[in-house]
Design a protein around this motif. Sequence first.
Motif, PDB file in Angstrom:
ATOM      1  N   MET A 110      -1.339-107.109  44.562  1.00  0.00           N
ATOM      2  CA  MET A 110      -0.552-106.185  45.343  1.00  0.00           C
ATOM      3  C   MET A 110       0.814-106.768  45.664  1.00  0.00           C
ATOM      4  O   MET A 110       1.786-106.046  45.719  1.00  0.00           O
ATOM      5  N   GLN A 111       0.880-108.043  45.851  1.00  0.00           N
ATOM      6  CA  GLN A 111       2.143-108.701  46.171  1.00  0.00           C
ATOM      7  C   GLN A 111       3.137-108.556  45.022  1.00  0.00           C
ATOM      8  O   GLN A 111       4.311-108.326  45.244  1.00  0.00           O
ATOM      9  N   THR A 112       2.663-108.683  43.789  1.00  0.00           N
ATOM     10  CA  THR A 112       3.582-108.584  42.656  1.00  0.00           C
ATOM     11  C   THR A 112       4.082-107.150  42.483  1.00  0.00           C
ATOM     12  O   THR A 112       5.214-106.944  42.070  1.00  0.00           O
ATOM     13  N   LEU A 113       3.254-106.167  42.786  1.00  0.00           N
ATOM     14  CA  LEU A 113       3.687-104.775  42.693  1.00  0.00           C
ATOM     15  C   LEU A 113       4.813-104.507  43.692  1.00  0.00           C
ATOM     16  O   LEU A 113       5.812-103.865  43.361  1.00  0.00           O
ATOM     17  N   THR A 114       4.672-105.030  44.882  1.00  0.00           N
ATOM     18  CA  THR A 114       5.710-104.861  45.903  1.00  0.00           C
ATOM     19  C   THR A 114       7.015-105.518  45.467  1.00  0.00           C
ATOM     20  O   THR A 114       8.087-104.936  45.630  1.00  0.00           O
TER      21      THR A 114
END
Length: 93
Positions: free
Chosen positions: A1-5
């Motif tokens: 999820m962090q990389t998507l953000t």
Amino acid sequence: MQTLTKRVLRRVIRQADQVKQNLVWLLGGLASCFFGLLLIVTAEFLFQQSLTQEIVAFTGVVLIAVGLLFAAVGFISLSLLRLIRFLQEDSQR
């Protein structure tokens, strides 16, 4: 999820940096809205009640809708995305 953000934030910043493209989207959308309104007025006053009048008026409504979409994207890119970019750079300092 962090990389998507992070990917979304990078995309937002990249879009905010393209000022000319955003301005073209805004002005193109406004021109499309104006042309759609012109088609609707033309259909109302120059055509007799017929299927042609309805088709021309519907085309005008579609042009207004598409123009509003493009103008909104251009406006958001010119204002809100640049604000997000500014706040993101400020928080990184």
